[in-house]
Design a protein around this motif. Sequence first.
Motif, short mmCIF file in Angstrom:
data_model
loop_
_atom_site.label_atom_id
_atom_site.label_comp_id
_atom_site.label_asym_id
_atom_site.label_seq_id
_atom_site.Cartn_x
_atom_site.Cartn_y
_atom_site.Cartn_z
N PHE A 99 -1.43 -0.67 1.00
CA PHE A 99 -1.39 -1.36 -0.29
C PHE A 99 -2.62 -1.05 -1.15
O PHE A 99 -2.57 -1.10 -2.37
N GLY A 100 -3.74 -0.66 -0.51
CA GLY A 100 -4.90 -0.25 -1.30
C GLY A 100 -4.65 1.06 -2.02
O GLY A 100 -4.92 1.19 -3.22
N LEU A 101 -4.11 2.05 -1.31
CA LEU A 101 -3.82 3.35 -1.93
C LEU A 101 -2.70 3.23 -2.97
O LEU A 101 -2.77 3.87 -4.04
N ALA A 102 -1.67 2.44 -2.67
CA ALA A 102 -0.56 2.29 -3.61
C ALA A 102 -1.02 1.59 -4.89
O ALA A 102 -0.60 1.96 -5.99
N SER A 103 -1.89 0.60 -4.75
CA SER A 103 -2.40 -0.08 -5.93
C SER A 103 -3.27 0.86 -6.77
O SER A 103 -3.16 0.91 -8.00
N LEU A 104 -4.14 1.63 -6.10
CA LEU A 104 -4.99 2.57 -6.82
C LEU A 104 -4.15 3.61 -7.54
O LEU A 104 -4.42 3.96 -8.70
N ALA A 105 -3.10 4.11 -6.89
CA ALA A 105 -2.22 5.09 -7.52
C ALA A 105 -1.47 4.50 -8.71
O ALA A 105 -1.14 5.22 -9.67
N SER A 106 -1.23 3.18 -8.69
CA SER A 106 -0.51 2.53 -9.79
C SER A 106 -1.28 2.64 -11.10
O SER A 106 -0.69 2.61 -12.19
N ALA A 107 -2.60 2.76 -11.01
CA ALA A 107 -3.41 2.89 -12.23
C ALA A 107 -3.09 4.19 -12.97
O ALA A 107 -3.39 4.31 -14.17
N PHE A 108 -2.50 5.16 -12.27
CA PHE A 108 -2.20 6.45 -12.88
C PHE A 108 -0.71 6.64 -13.12
O PHE A 108 -0.26 7.74 -13.46
N LEU A 115 5.89 3.44 -11.34
CA LEU A 115 5.23 2.17 -11.03
C LEU A 115 6.06 1.35 -10.05
O LEU A 115 5.52 0.76 -9.11
N SER A 116 7.37 1.32 -10.26
CA SER A 116 8.25 0.55 -9.37
C SER A 116 8.21 1.10 -7.96
O SER A 116 8.17 0.34 -6.98
N ALA A 117 8.21 2.43 -7.82
CA ALA A 117 8.13 3.04 -6.48
C ALA A 117 6.82 2.68 -5.80
O ALA A 117 6.79 2.36 -4.60
N LEU A 118 5.74 2.70 -6.55
CA LEU A 118 4.45 2.36 -5.98
C LEU A 118 4.37 0.88 -5.63
O LEU A 118 3.72 0.50 -4.65
N ARG A 119 5.05 0.04 -6.41
CA ARG A 119 5.08 -1.39 -6.09
C ARG A 119 5.82 -1.64 -4.77
O ARG A 119 5.51 -2.59 -4.06
N PHE A 121 5.66 0.29 -2.12
CA PHE A 121 4.68 0.55 -1.06
C PHE A 121 3.59 -0.51 -1.04
O PHE A 121 3.07 -0.86 0.02
N THR A 122 3.24 -1.02 -2.22
CA THR A 122 2.28 -2.12 -2.26
C THR A 122 2.83 -3.32 -1.50
O THR A 122 2.14 -3.93 -0.69
N GLY A 123 4.09 -3.67 -1.78
CA GLY A 123 4.73 -4.78 -1.08
C GLY A 123 4.83 -4.55 0.41
O GLY A 123 4.67 -5.47 1.23
N LEU A 124 5.10 -3.30 0.80
CA LEU A 124 5.19 -2.94 2.21
C LEU A 124 3.87 -3.27 2.92
O LEU A 124 3.86 -3.88 4.00
N LEU A 183 -9.12 -2.06 -9.56
CA LEU A 183 -9.79 -3.12 -8.80
C LEU A 183 -8.95 -3.53 -7.59
O LEU A 183 -9.47 -3.75 -6.50
N GLY A 184 -7.61 -3.61 -7.80
CA GLY A 184 -6.72 -4.01 -6.72
C GLY A 184 -6.65 -3.00 -5.59
O GLY A 184 -6.25 -3.33 -4.48
N GLY A 185 -7.03 -1.74 -5.86
CA GLY A 185 -7.05 -0.72 -4.83
C GLY A 185 -8.42 -0.51 -4.23
O GLY A 185 -8.56 -0.26 -3.03
N ALA A 186 -9.46 -0.59 -5.05
CA ALA A 186 -10.81 -0.29 -4.59
C ALA A 186 -11.30 -1.31 -3.57
O ALA A 186 -11.87 -0.94 -2.52
#
Length: 449
Positions: A99-108, A115-119, A121-124, A183-186
């Motif tokens: 969820f750290g990497l998925a959140s960081l990737a969401s910034a891009f 964004l939905s696909a990354l969310r 993995f964040t939820g996972l 911030l949510g990923g870092a």
Amino acid sequence: MAEAGLSVTESALENQKIGGLQIRVAALCALIQMCDGYDVGSIGWAVPSLTHAWDLPPSAFSLAFLWSNLGVLVGALASGPIGDRFGRKPLLLASVAIFGLASLASAFAGSLGVLSALRFFTGLGIAGAFTGTTALTGDYTPQRLRATMIMVTFTGAPLGGFVGSLIVAELLRHYTWPVIFVLGGAFPLVLLLVILVWLPESPRFLARTPNLSARQQALLARLDIAQARAESHPVDIATENPVKMLFGRGYALQTVLLWIIFFCSLLNLYLFVFWLPEVLHLTGMTPPQAVFASSLIPLGGIFAVLYLGLLIDRFGPERALALHYALGIVFIALIALVALPYFALLTVIFFAGTTIIGSQTGANAACGALYPARMRTSGIGWALGIGRLGGIAAAPLGGYLLARGLPPTQVFLSACFFALVAATATALLVMCGRPSTRLADPSFPAGLA
């Protein structure tokens, strides 16, 4: 002397004293929960900015909400067996990294689809961290205080959401929406290094691991179980499919009742999270007033930790939680049916949060306490997974009821019904017996009973 039916190791773990080691585990698990709470709220905080940045209507982001919930659902169902068979720490390390990497990737992310696909993995990852922290805290807590300690760690989630919203509100004055996900990923990725070094594995898994390091042997010695590893079957860990064991002898009724409780409880929680700000706005509050009033829901949930875990440990979940859910009906009905002055309404919303979020936090703690160690992550994971179906249903339910032309606050009358079902199902847990009466049931691995 070991308690009847328990190995020397299990007796030591079930009666361990609370000290620096146990507090360190609970504190690190609470920090992981804070990351969870922040990342759960991050997509909602980003939507107002993204509607302008991507020129999309707010309703379009229901896709991101859906995939986030589906990720939590899949993660909750999968993480339980993983944590019960392979260890709590590997599950937590993988979950925090995901969820750290998925959140960081969401910034891009450049589109709603990405964004939905990354969310997802964040939820996972969020779900895996949720179940892993519950199980690990339970493993480092004596039975008499297990629900209390688990509830303490669960304060991290609402605290992360509450504090995170304040930080994000200030950051958005100076930066654009990607800062939310940076911030949510870092923070989780920095925390990953901390837990790699400082968070121990479950003592039950260490006691069955050959060739321990000196540090791991010292940890077991602190728990007075170093010599107990000579027993043939010293600890209660899964030796077969943990999901199958949820319906094994003595646990089928408990599992079904907990699934009903979690479904109703999470439906109510998300009904308020999704719709309370808009309902209050429709009743005449300004957006800032509605947002502030809604923030009292998680604040009330934090307040419940001060007493509910102790009540569960003292009187059992069937009494403490059933009463808590029943009290929630009163506060929900006041919001739905009575036109209260602003400050009186704020008070009622606070206590509604105490019973809605507090009861769900208590249900998490009760679940961690009612299941034995061998199926603890599976028990909480599958309860959360089934409960997530209620969370998914909350968004369309609120929209449907508003579309029927009801007075806005009466949308929450449906929550009274679900709170009643949760209270009844919780009271029926008394038929399952207390954990202490089932520690030596026939489904234990050979040698434990």
